[in-house]
Every structure is written in structure tokens, then in C-alpha cells.
Design an enzyme around this catalytic site. Structure first.
Site, PDB file in Angstrom:
ATOM      1  N   ASP A  17      26.943 -13.679  60.488  1.00  0.00           N
ATOM      2  CA  ASP A  17      27.885 -14.054  59.426  1.00  0.00           C
ATOM      3  C   ASP A  17      29.255 -14.502  59.953  1.00  0.00           C
ATOM      4  OD1 ASP A  17      25.929 -13.515  57.592  1.00  0.00           O
ATOM      5  OD2 ASP A  17      26.716 -11.560  56.996  1.00  0.00           O
ATOM      6  N   ARG A  48      20.014 -13.644  46.554  1.00  0.00           N
ATOM      7  CA  ARG A  48      18.925 -12.911  47.179  1.00  0.00           C
ATOM      8  C   ARG A  48      19.103 -11.399  47.100  1.00  0.00           C
ATOM      9  NH1 ARG A  48      15.441 -14.568  50.680  1.00  0.00           N
ATOM     10  NH2 ARG A  48      15.559 -12.509  51.598  1.00  0.00           N
ATOM     11  N   ILE A  56      19.183 -14.615  64.664  1.00  0.00           N
ATOM     12  CA  ILE A  56      18.776 -14.058  63.360  1.00  0.00           C
ATOM     13  C   ILE A  56      18.276 -15.197  62.465  1.00  0.00           C
ATOM     14  CG2 ILE A  56      19.507 -12.624  61.391  1.00  0.00           C
ATOM     15  CD1 ILE A  56      20.147 -11.144  63.898  1.00  0.00           C
ATOM     16  N   ARG A  80      13.771 -16.606  54.496  1.00  0.00           N
ATOM     17  CA  ARG A  80      14.261 -15.229  54.545  1.00  0.00           C
ATOM     18  C   ARG A  80      13.197 -14.346  53.891  1.00  0.00           C
ATOM     19  NH1 ARG A  80      20.479 -15.211  52.787  1.00  0.00           N
ATOM     20  NH2 ARG A  80      20.391 -13.080  53.572  1.00  0.00           N
ATOM     21  N   PRO A  81      12.222 -13.935  54.692  1.00  0.00           N
ATOM     22  CA  PRO A  81      11.071 -13.207  54.141  1.00  0.00           C
ATOM     23  C   PRO A  81      11.433 -11.816  53.624  1.00  0.00           C
ATOM     24  CG  PRO A  81      10.975 -13.269  56.548  1.00  0.00           C
ATOM     25  CD  PRO A  81      12.153 -14.095  56.150  1.00  0.00           C
ATOM     26  N   ASP A 118       8.787  -9.343  53.760  1.00  0.00           N
ATOM     27  CA  ASP A 118       7.621  -8.544  54.159  1.00  0.00           C
ATOM     28  C   ASP A 118       7.995  -7.111  54.548  1.00  0.00           C
ATOM     29  OD1 ASP A 118       8.904  -9.999  56.293  1.00  0.00           O
ATOM     30  OD2 ASP A 118       7.385  -9.210  57.654  1.00  0.00           O
ATOM     31  N   CYS A 138      16.562 -19.876  51.745  1.00  0.00           N
ATOM     32  CA  CYS A 138      17.901 -20.290  51.366  1.00  0.00           C
ATOM     33  C   CYS A 138      18.278 -21.475  52.237  1.00  0.00           C
ATOM     34  CB  CYS A 138      18.896 -19.152  51.485  1.00  0.00           C
ATOM     35  SG  CYS A 138      19.181 -18.651  53.160  1.00  0.00           S
ATOM     36  N   LYS A 147      31.640  -7.189  50.244  1.00  0.00           N
ATOM     37  CA  LYS A 147      30.573  -7.650  49.343  1.00  0.00           C
ATOM     38  C   LYS A 147      29.229  -7.044  49.733  1.00  0.00           C
ATOM     39  CE  LYS A 147      28.661 -11.802  50.359  1.00  0.00           C
ATOM     40  NZ  LYS A 147      27.203 -11.827  50.563  1.00  0.00           N
ATOM     41  N   ASN A 148      28.929  -7.109  51.019  1.00  0.00           N
ATOM     42  CA  ASN A 148      27.599  -6.704  51.457  1.00  0.00           C
ATOM     43  C   ASN A 148      27.410  -5.189  51.462  1.00  0.00           C
ATOM     44  OD1 ASN A 148      26.884  -9.328  51.636  1.00  0.00           O
ATOM     45  ND2 ASN A 148      27.033  -9.480  53.874  1.00  0.00           N
ATOM     46  N   ARG A 200      31.364 -16.854  46.158  1.00  0.00           N
ATOM     47  CA  ARG A 200      30.366 -15.786  46.211  1.00  0.00           C
ATOM     48  C   ARG A 200      30.815 -14.665  47.147  1.00  0.00           C
ATOM     49  NH1 ARG A 200      24.493 -17.704  47.371  1.00  0.00           N
ATOM     50  NH2 ARG A 200      24.368 -15.456  47.136  1.00  0.00           N
TER      51      ARG A 200
HETATM   52  N1  EPU Z   1      13.509 -10.256  57.898  1.00  0.00           N
HETATM   53  C1  EPU Z   1      12.141 -10.256  57.934  1.00  0.00           C
HETATM   54  N2  EPU Z   1      11.457  -9.627  56.922  1.00  0.00           N
HETATM   55  C2  EPU Z   1      12.101  -9.001  55.893  1.00  0.00           C
HETATM   56  C3  EPU Z   1      13.513  -9.002  55.881  1.00  0.00           C
HETATM   57  C4  EPU Z   1      14.199  -9.634  56.903  1.00  0.00           C
HETATM   58  O1  EPU Z   1      11.529 -10.827  58.843  1.00  0.00           O
HETATM   59  O2  EPU Z   1      11.422  -8.434  55.019  1.00  0.00           O
HETATM   60  C5  EPU Z   1      14.272 -10.913  58.970  1.00  0.00           C
HETATM   61  C6  EPU Z   1      15.172 -12.013  58.472  1.00  0.00           C
HETATM   62  O3  EPU Z   1      14.485 -13.247  58.363  1.00  0.00           O
HETATM   63  C7  EPU Z   1      16.271 -12.052  59.508  1.00  0.00           C
HETATM   64  C8  EPU Z   1      16.397 -10.604  59.903  1.00  0.00           C
HETATM   65  O4  EPU Z   1      15.178  -9.982  59.520  1.00  0.00           O
HETATM   66  O5  EPU Z   1      15.866 -12.788  60.621  1.00  0.00           O
HETATM   67  C9  EPU Z   1      17.557  -9.897  59.277  1.00  0.00           C
HETATM   68  O6  EPU Z   1      17.511  -9.992  57.876  1.00  0.00           O
HETATM   69  P1  EPU Z   1      18.134  -8.884  56.930  1.00  0.00           P
HETATM   70  O7  EPU Z   1      17.062  -8.370  56.034  1.00  0.00           O
HETATM   71  O8  EPU Z   1      18.879  -7.905  57.763  1.00  0.00           O
HETATM   72  O9  EPU Z   1      19.145  -9.733  56.076  1.00  0.00           O
HETATM   73  P2  EPU Z   1      19.529  -9.526  54.579  1.00  0.00           P
HETATM   74  O10 EPU Z   1      19.595  -8.072  54.256  1.00  0.00           O
HETATM   75  O11 EPU Z   1      18.707 -10.419  53.711  1.00  0.00           O
HETATM   76  C10 EPU Z   1      22.058  -9.384  55.120  1.00  0.00           C
HETATM   77  C11 EPU Z   1      23.321 -10.010  54.600  1.00  0.00           C
HETATM   78  C12 EPU Z   1      23.442 -11.434  55.084  1.00  0.00           C
HETATM   79  C13 EPU Z   1      23.390 -11.440  56.610  1.00  0.00           C
HETATM   80  C14 EPU Z   1      22.106 -10.759  57.088  1.00  0.00           C
HETATM   81  C15 EPU Z   1      22.001 -10.650  58.599  1.00  0.00           C
HETATM   82  C16 EPU Z   1      23.673  -8.896  52.495  1.00  0.00           C
HETATM   83  C17 EPU Z   1      23.708  -8.961  51.019  1.00  0.00           C
HETATM   84  N3  EPU Z   1      23.309  -9.983  53.137  1.00  0.00           N
HETATM   85  O12 EPU Z   1      20.985 -10.128  54.566  1.00  0.00           O
HETATM   86  O13 EPU Z   1      24.721 -11.875  54.659  1.00  0.00           O
HETATM   87  O14 EPU Z   1      23.450 -12.751  57.105  1.00  0.00           O
HETATM   88  O15 EPU Z   1      22.038  -9.428  56.552  1.00  0.00           O
HETATM   89  O16 EPU Z   1      23.057  -9.918  59.110  1.00  0.00           O
HETATM   90  O17 EPU Z   1      24.032  -7.876  53.083  1.00  0.00           O
HETATM   91  C18 EPU Z   1      26.363 -13.446  54.056  1.00  0.00           C
HETATM   92  O18 EPU Z   1      27.085 -12.497  53.691  1.00  0.00           O
HETATM   93  O19 EPU Z   1      26.801 -14.614  54.189  1.00  0.00           O
HETATM   94  C19 EPU Z   1      24.959 -13.193  54.335  1.00  0.00           C
HETATM   95  C20 EPU Z   1      24.047 -14.153  54.340  1.00  0.00           C
END
Ligand code: EPU
Length: 422
Positions: A308, A93, A330, A122-123, A125, A117, A22-23, A400
Site C-alpha cells: 500500500d 471488497r 503481493i 484477489r481471491p 480461497d 480489482c 481505514k483498514n 475511499r
Molecule cells: N490471497 C489469497 N487468497 C485469499 C486471500 C488473499 O491468495 O483468500 C492473497 C492475495 O491475492 C494477496 C495476498 O494473499 O496476494 C494478501 O491479501 P490479503 O488477503 O492480505 O489482502 P486483503 O485483506 O484483501 C488488505 C488491505 C489492502 C492491502 C492488502 C495487502 C484492507 C481492507 N485491505 O487486503 O489494502 O493492499 O491487505 O496488504 O485491509 C488499500 O488500502 O489500498 C488496500 C488495497
């Protein structure tokens, strides 16, 4: 609404295959918008999140259709709108993945802010920092991220945040930069296999991306990307979930597919619990180990232990010998599953981003409420070994991210069924 009912105690045996990731599929679907010709994707999982991404893309003007069980044809030729509305983004998201492609193709984007969430903030920035570095003018208005760019120009940036690198931000900037003028270098990039797949996909369309899998990505912008056909990798988190199920409730369970390299830290933790694993090309076999040794797990960005997989390991460690500690660096609040596991008789104490799991001899079935995707999986796994019936409600979360989980576990011998909630 539906729920899943598990009658605990059956021994799992046999083979199971993970679906496509999925991811990996979600950013790749979004990246299809970078192309001016149709894209064919194979091994795409049939999941609610994939349908949501398809809807987002259709709102933007692309055509998305299933051409086979797991084959998706995406025609981005009609891309014309630059607005991803709140109603869709709030459901998932990962809709934010269209930000990079929209700016790259239309020089304009209006994407709803996704918000937090159930497991905490989950910012975004870092996504915005990267887009700004490429020349995008970003503002936040009425809950929307608005971006305008006269042109996108390659830049050097560091995208590591306080909690480490971001998979989403690295992907979004990789996509935007692939059609920018000149070269972009992202330091502090996420190193997940999903980034390697995205790089390979963009390159298959004629892009010039390198470095994925390391913390430095180099993207040489090209003027146009063309059609391509691409295979999504196996879902290593789903595979890991079935391995944990096998350790908890199995005799011998084999998970087939190419995922073992991506799942190394999970395999290492499973071995530490005393579960015997046989890792060979294209499959991993786990031998049942219902009372695991207590272990300590700290989640970390790839190649660390994946957040995850944390909930599923917690379900397993509930019947551990001794006290295990799980710390999520995380998402320090990603422990909603802990309070539901207590209802099965687990002994878990939470403290500042950590959970202390004091192993108990047995769990007993109860009514539970799923709060998010991985929490749902954890509750189902716990139900497999709990005495009597476990009812996991709000099961829409599981749809999902796990394709036909009840069929796959049923095929291994679990007594599990889905029912409409009374
Ligand atoms: N973060 C920031 N600023 C940003 C983006 C992220 O501070 O602009 C922080 C987050 O708060 C977190 C860390 O950076 O602490 C990692 O976040 P990341 O952006 O890597 O996460 P994501 O891309 O939103 C993906 C997966 C999640 C998984 C996380 C962490 C997808 C669609 N989602 O989310 O998957 O938990 O990486 O590995 O790929 C799931 O599949 O159940 C799921 C939640």
C-alpha cells in the site's frame, strides 16, 4: 465527477495528522456484529469505504450512526439478515469482512463474491478454507458465497497462501472462531497491526484471542460478546503518504501520531533515499530530499514493505538519481500508476511484477487518471513536484481512503483544489 488540480512547485512545511486507520476500522466495524450490545468506536475516519461498510451493516439489520465527528455507534441488536448483496460488495471488497461475523451469529451467510480489482485478481480461497475448517459448509452459487453451519467448532489450520498470509482471511476466521465452540489455532496468520487491533477489540467485548502480531493466532471461543468502546489506531499508510510528500516537496514536515513502529520498512527506505528523518514519540519529521538516491523496494507481507506504500514511493523515485527497482510480490500487477507517471515525463519500464524507475530531473504537469486508491495518492504526490498544473481525474478513489487530502496538503502549503469535472 470530481478531479483534483495541483499546481506544482510549492514547498511544504508544517505539521499534519493522520486520521484513524481505514483498514483497521473496516474489520472492527464488521466485528461489532459479533456483539449483542451496542459498540462505540472512536477515531473512525470519514471515508467512502466506511460509509459503504455502514450500509452493508444496515442491510444486515444493524444500526450505524455518527455520534461525533469521528465517533461511530453501532447497534447490532437488530442483526437479522445474512445476505450482503452484490451491489454493495462490488463497491468495496472489504465487505467480505461480514462473512465471519454472520456465520458466527446466524450460522448462515450469503455474501457476494467480491471479484478482482483494478490491480489484479484477489481471491478468497483462504477465507473459505478457514470457514470450512470451523465446520461451515461452503458453496458458490450465482456469484455468491453461501455458508451454512450447524455449529462452529474450533480447529487447527494453516492460512498461509502462495503469496503469503492473508490479512482478510486471518481476520474473518478470527471473528468467526471467537464465537465457536472450543479453541482455534491459525498458523500462517497475517501479522499486521490491523490484526492486533482486531484482537484487542474482540477481547474488549469479552473475547479470548491471543497471538496477534505473530504468525500464530489462538482463539478460544466464548458463548457471547458484549458491548464495548474502542479507539481505532492512526492510519500508518496515510502517515507514510504524507512523509513521502514531505521528502518530495518539503522543507521540514512533521507527521504527528503513533505510527512509526508500524511503518518501519518505509522509514528505512526513506532514509536509504537520503531523506533525513527524526523519529520521536508521537511524531516523525522528514526533511525535504527532492532528488532521492535510487533504491530497490520489494513489497512483502508485514513486517515487510507494504504494497500500500509502493505507488507513493514510485512517485518519489521518479526524480531519483539513478535507477530504482520496485517489485510487488503481493500484487505483481499493481502498477497502473506507472503509466500515468509516464505522462508527467517519468521514465519507467515494467517487467514481470517489477518496475524500473530511471530517475529524471523534472516532471511536468499533465492530465492523469486515477485507477485505485494508492495510485491516486501517488499521482497527487507527483503533481506536487511537477512543473505547472496536474489534473488528477476519477478522484473518487482517493475519497475511499484519504480523509480531506487536499485540505491536509493545502495546510502544509501545497496549491491544490478540488473541482467538478467539466
Ligand atoms: N490471497 C489469497 N487468497 C485469499 C486471500 C488473499 O491468495 O483468500 C492473497 C492475495 O491475492 C494477496 C495476498 O494473499 O496476494 C494478501 O491479501 P490479503 O488477503 O492480505 O489482502 P486483503 O485483506 O484483501 C488488505 C488491505 C489492502 C492491502 C492488502 C495487502 C484492507 C481492507 N485491505 O487486503 O489494502 O493492499 O491487505 O496488504 O485491509 C488499500 O488500502 O489500498 C488496500 C488495497
Amino acid at each position: 465527477m470530481e478531479k483534483i488540480i495541483i499546481v506544482g512547485g510549492n514547498v511544504l512545511r508544517g505539521k499534519v495528522k493522520p486520521s484513524g486507520s481505514k483498514n483497521s476500522a473496516l474489520p472492527i466495524m464488521a466485528a461489532s456484529l459479533l456483539s449483542t450490545e451496542p459498540i462505540i468506536l472512536h477515531h473512525v475516519p470519514r471515508l467512502v469505504d466506511i460509509e459503504t461498510m455502514a450500509q452493508v451493516m444496515e442491510v444486515l439489520g444493524a444500526k450505524v450512526e455518527w455520534t461525533g465527528d469521528h465517533d461511530l455507534r453501532i447497534d447490532p441488536v437488530g442483526l437479522s439478515s445474512y445476505e450482503a448483496p452484490y451491489d454493495l460488495v462490488r463497491r468495496m471488497r472489504a465487505s467480505i469482512y461480514v462473512l465471519g461475523p454472520l456465520i458466527a451469529r446466524l450460522k448462515k451467510a450469503k455474501v457476494s463474491l467480491p471479484g478482482g480489482c483494478s490491480f489484479g485478481p484477489r481471491p478468497v480461497d483462504l477465507h473459505l478454507k478457514g470457514i470450512e475448517a470451523l465446520g461451515g459448509k461452503v458453496s458458490l452459487e450465482h456469484g455468491y458465497i453461501m455458508v451454512n453451519a450447524d455449529e462452529l467448532v474450533g480447529a487447527k489450520m494453516n492460512l498461509a497462501g502462495a503469496s503469503g498470509p492473508s490479512r482478510g482471511a486471518s481476520s474473518n476466521v478470527m471473528m468467526a472462531a471467537s464465537l465457536a465452540e472450543g479453541v482455534t489455532v491459525i498458523n500462517g496468520a497475517a501479522q499486521e497491526p490491523e490484526l492486533i487491533q482486531l484482537q484487542d477489540f474482540i477481547n474488549s467485548m469479552g473475547g479470548k484471542v491471543s497471538g496477534a502480531g505473530s504468525d500464530k493466532l489462538t482463539i478460544e471461543g466464548v458463548s457471547q460478546l458484549k458491548g464495548s468502546e474502542f479507539e481505532i489506531m492512526d492510519d500508518y499508510i496515510e502517515a507514510g503518504t504524507y512523509l513521502v510528500a514531505g521528502a518530495m516537496a518539503g522543507e521540514v514536515v512533521t507527521v504527528e501520531g503513533d505510527f512509526s513502529t508500524n511503518l518501519k520498512p518505509v522509514l528505512a527506505s526513506l532514509e536509504e533515499t537520503g531523506a533525513r528523518l527524526e523519529v520521536s514519540e508521537g511524531k516523525v519529521t522528514v526533511h525535504g530530499n527532492p532528488r532521492p538516491n535510487a533504491v530497490n523496494i520489494t513489497t512483502a507481507p508485514y513486517p515487510g514493505f507494504p504494497t500500500d506504500m509502493q505507488a507513493q514511493m514510485m512517485a518519489y523515485l521518479c526524480r531519483g538519481r539513478g535507477t530504482s527497482v520496485i517489485r510487488d510480490t503481493i500484487y505483481p500487477d499493481r502498477f497502473n500508476h506507472a503509466q500515468e507517471l509516464l505522462r508527467l515525463g517519468a521514465d519507467i519500464v515494467r517487467e514481470d511484477g517489477s518496475a524500473f524507475i530511471n530517475g529524471v530531473e523534472e516532471l511536468s504537469g499533465a492530465y492523469l487518471m486515477a485507477s485505485d486508491l494508492r495510485a491516486s495518492a501517488a499521482l497527487i504526490l507527483a503533481g506536487l513536484v511537477a512543473r505547472g498544473e496536474t489534473h488528477v481525474r476519477r478522484i473518487y478513489h482517493i475519497d475511499r481512503g484519504y480523509e480531506r487530502i487536499e485540505e491536509k496538503l493545502g495546510q502544509l502549503g501545497a496549491e491544490i483544489r478540488r473541482e467538478e469535472e467539466e
